[in-house]
Scaffold this motif. Structure first.
Motif, short mmCIF file in Angstrom:
data_model
loop_
_atom_site.label_atom_id
_atom_site.label_comp_id
_atom_site.label_asym_id
_atom_site.label_seq_id
_atom_site.Cartn_x
_atom_site.Cartn_y
_atom_site.Cartn_z
N GLY A 1 0.80 -1.22 0.00
CA GLY A 1 0.00 0.00 0.00
C GLY A 1 0.83 1.26 0.00
N VAL A 2 2.01 1.22 0.59
CA VAL A 2 2.89 2.39 0.61
C VAL A 2 3.37 2.71 -0.81
N ALA A 3 3.77 1.67 -1.55
CA ALA A 3 4.18 1.88 -2.94
C ALA A 3 3.01 2.39 -3.78
N ASP A 4 1.82 1.87 -3.52
CA ASP A 4 0.63 2.33 -4.24
C ASP A 4 0.40 3.82 -3.99
N LEU A 5 0.56 4.24 -2.75
CA LEU A 5 0.33 5.63 -2.39
C LEU A 5 1.38 6.54 -3.01
N LEU A 6 2.62 6.09 -3.03
CA LEU A 6 3.67 6.89 -3.68
C LEU A 6 3.40 6.99 -5.18
N HIS A 7 2.94 5.92 -5.79
CA HIS A 7 2.60 5.96 -7.21
C HIS A 7 1.49 6.98 -7.46
N LEU A 8 0.49 7.00 -6.59
CA LEU A 8 -0.59 7.99 -6.71
C LEU A 8 -0.01 9.40 -6.63
N ALA A 9 0.88 9.62 -5.68
CA ALA A 9 1.47 10.95 -5.51
C ALA A 9 2.25 11.37 -6.76
N PHE B 1 -11.37 13.49 -3.47
CA PHE B 1 -10.42 13.14 -2.42
C PHE B 1 -10.84 11.93 -1.60
N THR B 2 -12.08 11.48 -1.75
CA THR B 2 -12.48 10.21 -1.12
C THR B 2 -11.59 9.08 -1.62
N LEU B 3 -11.23 9.11 -2.90
CA LEU B 3 -10.37 8.09 -3.48
C LEU B 3 -8.96 8.15 -2.88
N PHE B 4 -8.48 9.36 -2.65
CA PHE B 4 -7.16 9.56 -2.05
C PHE B 4 -7.16 9.08 -0.60
N ILE B 5 -8.18 9.47 0.14
CA ILE B 5 -8.28 9.07 1.55
C ILE B 5 -8.32 7.56 1.69
N ALA B 6 -9.00 6.89 0.77
CA ALA B 6 -9.10 5.43 0.83
C ALA B 6 -7.72 4.79 0.71
N ARG B 7 -6.86 5.36 -0.13
CA ARG B 7 -5.51 4.82 -0.28
C ARG B 7 -4.68 5.06 0.99
N VAL B 8 -4.89 6.21 1.60
CA VAL B 8 -4.18 6.51 2.85
C VAL B 8 -4.67 5.59 3.97
N GLN B 9 -5.97 5.35 4.00
CA GLN B 9 -6.57 4.53 5.05
C GLN B 9 -5.90 3.16 5.13
#
Length: 204
Positions: free
Chosen positions: A80-88, A128-136
């Protein structure tokens, strides 16, 4: 709204987005959009009620573009961390792809234009609901994902905003980093990674 009406509206919004990308904010006039759509100014007024209504609709369209980007990201993986960095990193690419569009979303480049509060709330919540879900997915137990997501987003926004501002001016020889794509991406990547670590975001 009837399909034909929706299609007509999309035609004008496509034209407005084209004007924004090609001519910048000064070109965002009812006449400019009408010309780009091959229509009359009266038809723009009939659909949007004037420039303010047109700008509200274009503001919504720009957030739709960001939402579609987030929806199109690869499915969540075990990392999930790599997924979040990819999103960023995709977010940075979105901002760099069209600084004018990005400015319409998060700055005030059009004097006197303040998007409708209900519209602002709706597009921000939906996107940003989509972004928050990735952070969650990578929040430590008991952490507030919304708060963590906001802090992470402000880091992303600040880094890419500074990059765009510097890119719009002559390079400075003694700036923090060289004025290159590679240096800017590395600084952004390092900054986002540091913020994620500081927030305690990690794979379960």
């Amino acid at each position: 709204m009837r399909p034909a009406d929706q299609g007509g509206r999309e035609r004008y919004l496509d034209a407005a987005l084209s004007v924004l990308l090609d001519r910048g904010v000064p070109g965002l006039t009812v006449r400019g959009v009408a010309e780009a759509a091959g229509a009359s100014t009266l038809s723009v007024y009939a659909r949007f009620g004037g420039r303010a209504g047109l700008l509200d609709a274009l503001y919504e369209r720009t957030f739709d573009s960001l939402r579609e980007l987030l929806e199109g990201l690869p499915p969540s993986s075990r990392d999930g961390v790599a997924d979040l960095l990819h999103l960023a990193l995709e977010y940075r690419h979105f901002a760099r792809e069209s600084p004018t569009r990005y400015a319409l979303m998060f700055e005030r480049p059009v004097p006197g234009f303040d998007p409708d509060p209900g519209l602002r709330s709706a597009v921000l919540r939906t996107t940003f609901t989509l972004f928050i879900a990735r952070v969650q997915r990578v929040c430590p137990p008991g952490a507030d994902a919304r708060s963590a997501a906001y802090r992470l987003w402000t880091a992303m926004h600040g880094l890419v905003g500074a990059e765009l501002m510097m890119a719009s001016r002559r390079p400075l020889p003694d700036w923090f980093i060289p004025p290159t794509e590679e240096a800017n991406e590395q600084m952004y990547r390092d900054g986002v990674t540091a913020m994620m670590a500081g927030l305690g975001l990690r794979n379960p």
